[in-house]
Design a protein around this motif. Structure first.
Motif, PDB file in Angstrom:
ATOM      1  N   HIS A 107       0.686  -1.174   0.039  1.00  0.00           N
ATOM      2  CA  HIS A 107       0.064   0.103   0.026  1.00  0.00           C
ATOM      3  C   HIS A 107       0.779   1.187  -0.078  1.00  0.00           C
ATOM      4  CE1 HIS A 107      -3.529   2.461   1.105  1.00  0.00           C
ATOM      5  NE2 HIS A 107      -2.702   3.277   1.778  1.00  0.00           N
ATOM      6  N   HIS A 108       2.036   1.308   0.700  1.00  0.00           N
ATOM      7  CA  HIS A 108       2.815   2.360   0.862  1.00  0.00           C
ATOM      8  C   HIS A 108       4.058   2.227   0.051  1.00  0.00           C
ATOM      9  CE1 HIS A 108       0.748   3.998   4.427  1.00  0.00           C
ATOM     10  NE2 HIS A 108       0.841   2.709   4.978  1.00  0.00           N
ATOM     11  N   SER A 109       4.201   1.598  -0.951  1.00  0.00           N
ATOM     12  CA  SER A 109       5.255   1.384  -1.892  1.00  0.00           C
ATOM     13  C   SER A 109       5.026   2.349  -3.001  1.00  0.00           C
ATOM     14  CB  SER A 109       5.374  -0.113  -2.493  1.00  0.00           C
ATOM     15  OG  SER A 109       4.373  -0.186  -3.352  1.00  0.00           O
ATOM     16  N   THR A 110       6.185   2.737  -3.543  1.00  0.00           N
ATOM     17  CA  THR A 110       6.073   3.817  -4.617  1.00  0.00           C
ATOM     18  C   THR A 110       6.370   3.131  -6.055  1.00  0.00           C
ATOM     19  OG1 THR A 110       8.644   4.186  -4.683  1.00  0.00           O
ATOM     20  CG2 THR A 110       7.234   5.734  -3.307  1.00  0.00           C
ATOM     21  N   ALA A 111       6.730   1.673  -5.791  1.00  0.00           N
ATOM     22  CA  ALA A 111       6.885   0.982  -6.948  1.00  0.00           C
ATOM     23  C   ALA A 111       7.013  -0.465  -6.498  1.00  0.00           C
ATOM     24  CB  ALA A 111       7.981   1.125  -8.112  1.00  0.00           C
ATOM     25  N   LEU A 112       6.372  -1.434  -7.423  1.00  0.00           N
ATOM     26  CA  LEU A 112       6.639  -2.892  -6.960  1.00  0.00           C
ATOM     27  C   LEU A 112       7.355  -3.693  -8.133  1.00  0.00           C
ATOM     28  CD1 LEU A 112       3.003  -3.350  -5.139  1.00  0.00           C
ATOM     29  CD2 LEU A 112       5.250  -3.449  -4.055  1.00  0.00           C
ATOM     30  N   ARG A 113       8.068  -4.564  -7.701  1.00  0.00           N
ATOM     31  CA  ARG A 113       8.754  -5.485  -8.734  1.00  0.00           C
ATOM     32  C   ARG A 113       8.607  -6.953  -8.237  1.00  0.00           C
ATOM     33  NH1 ARG A 113      14.535  -4.030 -10.130  1.00  0.00           N
ATOM     34  NH2 ARG A 113      14.150  -5.416 -12.130  1.00  0.00           N
ATOM     35  N   VAL A 114       8.070  -7.875  -8.763  1.00  0.00           N
ATOM     36  CA  VAL A 114       7.942  -9.168  -8.236  1.00  0.00           C
ATOM     37  C   VAL A 114       8.442 -10.288  -9.275  1.00  0.00           C
ATOM     38  CG1 VAL A 114       5.910  -8.561  -6.931  1.00  0.00           C
ATOM     39  CG2 VAL A 114       5.781  -9.753  -9.193  1.00  0.00           C
ATOM     40  N   ALA A 115       9.006 -11.296  -8.873  1.00  0.00           N
ATOM     41  CA  ALA A 115       9.516 -12.510  -9.635  1.00  0.00           C
ATOM     42  C   ALA A 115       9.018 -13.907  -9.203  1.00  0.00           C
ATOM     43  CB  ALA A 115      10.907 -12.501  -9.722  1.00  0.00           C
ATOM     44  N   GLN A 116       8.284 -14.571 -10.254  1.00  0.00           N
ATOM     45  CA  GLN A 116       7.702 -16.165  -9.612  1.00  0.00           C
ATOM     46  C   GLN A 116       8.047 -16.829 -10.823  1.00  0.00           C
ATOM     47  OE1 GLN A 116       6.337 -17.257  -7.027  1.00  0.00           O
ATOM     48  NE2 GLN A 116       5.439 -15.278  -5.825  1.00  0.00           N
ATOM     49  N   VAL A 117       8.464 -18.118 -10.147  1.00  0.00           N
ATOM     50  CA  VAL A 117       8.938 -19.104 -11.187  1.00  0.00           C
ATOM     51  C   VAL A 117       7.886 -20.288 -11.167  1.00  0.00           C
ATOM     52  CG1 VAL A 117      10.716 -20.962 -11.662  1.00  0.00           C
ATOM     53  CG2 VAL A 117      11.490 -18.841 -10.702  1.00  0.00           C
ATOM     54  N   ILE A 118       7.223 -20.604 -10.282  1.00  0.00           N
ATOM     55  CA  ILE A 118       6.202 -21.657 -10.048  1.00  0.00           C
ATOM     56  C   ILE A 118       4.676 -21.093 -10.217  1.00  0.00           C
ATOM     57  CG2 ILE A 118       5.503 -23.684  -8.804  1.00  0.00           C
ATOM     58  CD1 ILE A 118       7.955 -23.919 -10.449  1.00  0.00           C
ATOM     59  N   ASN A 119       4.618 -19.931  -9.233  1.00  0.00           N
ATOM     60  CA  ASN A 119       3.286 -19.478  -8.941  1.00  0.00           C
ATOM     61  C   ASN A 119       3.085 -17.993  -9.868  1.00  0.00           C
ATOM     62  OD1 ASN A 119       2.362 -21.490  -7.019  1.00  0.00           O
ATOM     63  ND2 ASN A 119       3.694 -20.602  -5.609  1.00  0.00           N
ATOM     64  N   ILE A 120       1.846 -17.851  -9.788  1.00  0.00           N
ATOM     65  CA  ILE A 120       1.349 -16.310 -10.512  1.00  0.00           C
ATOM     66  C   ILE A 120       1.305 -15.621  -9.152  1.00  0.00           C
ATOM     67  CG2 ILE A 120      -0.616 -15.126 -11.464  1.00  0.00           C
ATOM     68  CD1 ILE A 120       0.362 -17.303 -13.266  1.00  0.00           C
ATOM     69  N   PRO A 121       1.935 -14.369  -9.659  1.00  0.00           N
ATOM     70  CA  PRO A 121       2.202 -13.380  -8.457  1.00  0.00           C
ATOM     71  C   PRO A 121       0.546 -13.140  -8.002  1.00  0.00           C
ATOM     72  CG  PRO A 121       3.404 -12.615 -10.244  1.00  0.00           C
ATOM     73  CD  PRO A 121       2.554 -13.835 -10.789  1.00  0.00           C
ATOM     74  N   GLY A 122       0.630 -12.974  -6.628  1.00  0.00           N
ATOM     75  CA  GLY A 122      -0.569 -12.780  -5.742  1.00  0.00           C
ATOM     76  C   GLY A 122      -1.280 -11.532  -6.272  1.00  0.00           C
ATOM     77  N   LEU A 123      -0.789 -10.610  -6.745  1.00  0.00           N
ATOM     78  CA  LEU A 123      -1.621  -9.379  -7.119  1.00  0.00           C
ATOM     79  C   LEU A 123      -2.092  -9.544  -8.467  1.00  0.00           C
ATOM     80  CD1 LEU A 123       0.469  -6.214  -5.944  1.00  0.00           C
ATOM     81  CD2 LEU A 123      -1.170  -7.306  -4.832  1.00  0.00           C
ATOM     82  N   LEU A 124      -1.772 -10.559  -9.263  1.00  0.00           N
ATOM     83  CA  LEU A 124      -2.454 -10.740 -10.234  1.00  0.00           C
ATOM     84  C   LEU A 124      -3.362 -12.227 -10.296  1.00  0.00           C
ATOM     85  CD1 LEU A 124       0.755 -10.434 -12.563  1.00  0.00           C
ATOM     86  CD2 LEU A 124      -1.044  -8.764 -12.212  1.00  0.00           C
ATOM     87  N   GLN A 125      -3.571 -12.806  -9.310  1.00  0.00           N
ATOM     88  CA  GLN A 125      -4.264 -14.000  -9.084  1.00  0.00           C
ATOM     89  C   GLN A 125      -5.873 -13.803  -9.251  1.00  0.00           C
ATOM     90  OE1 GLN A 125      -3.254 -16.362  -5.967  1.00  0.00           O
ATOM     91  NE2 GLN A 125      -1.053 -16.427  -6.588  1.00  0.00           N
ATOM     92  N   THR A 126      -6.572 -14.808  -9.756  1.00  0.00           N
ATOM     93  CA  THR A 126      -8.033 -14.485  -9.924  1.00  0.00           C
ATOM     94  C   THR A 126      -8.402 -15.134  -8.525  1.00  0.00           C
ATOM     95  OG1 THR A 126      -8.157 -16.809 -10.777  1.00  0.00           O
ATOM     96  CG2 THR A 126      -8.075 -14.863 -12.106  1.00  0.00           C
ATOM     97  N   PRO A 127      -9.562 -15.094  -7.788  1.00  0.00           N
ATOM     98  CA  PRO A 127      -9.829 -15.619  -6.677  1.00  0.00           C
ATOM     99  C   PRO A 127      -9.788 -17.179  -6.649  1.00  0.00           C
ATOM    100  CG  PRO A 127     -11.619 -13.626  -7.175  1.00  0.00           C
ATOM    101  CD  PRO A 127     -10.689 -14.107  -8.492  1.00  0.00           C
ATOM    102  N   ASP A 128     -10.377 -17.712  -7.816  1.00  0.00           N
ATOM    103  CA  ASP A 128     -10.511 -19.078  -7.824  1.00  0.00           C
ATOM    104  C   ASP A 128      -8.910 -19.841  -7.934  1.00  0.00           C
ATOM    105  OD1 ASP A 128     -13.356 -19.388  -7.981  1.00  0.00           O
ATOM    106  OD2 ASP A 128     -13.203 -19.558 -10.311  1.00  0.00           O
ATOM    107  N   HIS A 129      -8.017 -19.253  -8.621  1.00  0.00           N
ATOM    108  CA  HIS A 129      -6.705 -19.591  -8.494  1.00  0.00           C
ATOM    109  C   HIS A 129      -6.038 -19.439  -7.124  1.00  0.00           C
ATOM    110  CE1 HIS A 129      -2.671 -20.271 -10.507  1.00  0.00           C
ATOM    111  NE2 HIS A 129      -2.475 -19.495  -9.579  1.00  0.00           N
ATOM    112  N   ALA A 130      -6.354 -18.449  -6.565  1.00  0.00           N
ATOM    113  CA  ALA A 130      -5.980 -18.231  -5.223  1.00  0.00           C
ATOM    114  C   ALA A 130      -6.603 -19.196  -4.154  1.00  0.00           C
ATOM    115  CB  ALA A 130      -6.223 -16.793  -4.773  1.00  0.00           C
ATOM    116  N   ARG A 131      -7.827 -19.670  -4.492  1.00  0.00           N
ATOM    117  CA  ARG A 131      -8.661 -20.610  -3.574  1.00  0.00           C
ATOM    118  C   ARG A 131      -7.829 -21.895  -3.692  1.00  0.00           C
ATOM    119  NH1 ARG A 131     -13.070 -18.899  -4.930  1.00  0.00           N
ATOM    120  NH2 ARG A 131     -13.408 -17.592  -3.384  1.00  0.00           N
ATOM    121  N   ALA A 132      -7.672 -22.190  -4.875  1.00  0.00           N
ATOM    122  CA  ALA A 132      -6.884 -23.671  -5.299  1.00  0.00           C
ATOM    123  C   ALA A 132      -5.822 -23.807  -4.473  1.00  0.00           C
ATOM    124  CB  ALA A 132      -6.726 -23.715  -6.669  1.00  0.00           C
TER     125      ALA A 132
END
Length: 283
Positions: A107-132
């Motif tokens: 919330h307080h960041s000025t920019a975000l960078r993420v890297a994922q090899v196996i999972n979709i980043p949390g901020l880009l997940q659908t509810p069903d994907h997150a639930r799984a």
């Protein structure tokens, strides 16, 4: 002054940075306490943020330590003066504290960078994907615990859509795109959601293809939140035992280099979207 109850990682950072200022000045806690006109025990409480530290005291300590980084001092006083409670506080009784700290950090960041090899980043997940994903947690979560985590994850995504959205760069390996968490239908919807979200002006999505060059990683997901000044950046590593927040200067520099090298191994955004489309069509 009464002790603070469970200060957040963001507020704890005030004490961390004040201790670093003191150490750079070559002063012991006892010497700093004498200069401030207090006790060594009180200095320990300040640096551990067991008690609230107001803006005036931060500025006084910065002068004692000879800190000339006014941007850092101003950023620390802004944290100290911010008494607002974020939406994540409603989850304090139902989710582990690291979940709340991550939401506050984003919330307080000025920019975000993420890297994922196996999972979709949390901020880009659908509810069903997150639930799984949460449905496979170890130890196994009860249904209502899964739903608390899903709703918290979806609310975190507001940083991408608010009036002043945070600039967001996601590096995702092709392996993560092909993992069928929740089954084919859930995966197709997740991939289409990725494409749609990647078209937001503040979002950059880049994919590392299977046939791409080598890149540095230990397999852990990495979230990097840029603060108002570089000294207040924070990284989080996703591990099997939960998220680990990191603010050590040397490690932060290393993670910035890791992200830079991973990004050089990615396809450009348009080519990344094309690859996601092809994978969705193949599922």
């Amino acid at each position: 002054m009464a002790p603070r109850s469970a200060p957040s990682a963001r507020r704890l950072r005030i004490g961390v940075e004040l201790r670093r200022m003191r150490e750079r000045a070559g002063m012991t806690a006892a010497e700093a306490a004498r200069s401030l006109g207090t006790t060594q025990g009180q200095m320990s409480n300040i640096e551990a943020n067991r008690f609230g530290v107001n803006a005036d005291r931060i500025r006084t300590l910065a002068r004692i330590y000879g800190c000339t980084d006014q941007h850092l001092v101003d950023a620390l006083t802004d944290i100290a003066e911010d008494r607002t409670k974020g939406w994540w506080e409603e989850y304090r009784e139902v989710l582990p504290t690291p979940h709340l700290d991550l939401a506050e950090m984003e919330h307080h960041s000025t920019a975000l960078r993420v890297a994922q090899v196996i999972n979709i980043p949390g901020l880009l997940q659908t509810p069903d994907h997150a639930r799984a994903l949460f449905g496979e947690a170890v130890p196994r979560l009860r249904p209502h615990e899964v739903e608390h985590r899903v709703s918290h994850r979806i609310k975190r995504q507001a940083v991408l859509f608010r009036d002043s959205p945070v600039p967001y760069t996601a590096i995702i390996h092709e392996a993560a795109l092909r993992m069928q968490f929740g089954g084919r239908d859930v995966t197709r919807r997740q991939l289409r959601h990725l494409v749609t979200t990647s078209e937001l002006p503040n979002v950059t999505l880049r994919v590392i293809p299977f046939d791409g060059t080598s890149f540095p990683t230990a397999g852990h997901g990495l979230d990097y939140a840029h603060g108002p000044v570089t000294a207040l950046d924070t990284a989080q590593l996703d591990t099997s035992y939960g998220g680990e927040l990191i603010n050590a200067e040397g490690k932060l520099e290393t993670y910035r280099l890791v992200l830079d090298r991973m990004e050089r191994a990615t396809l450009k955004p348009a080519a990344s979207r094309d690859l996601i489309h092809r994978i969705a069509d193949d599922i």
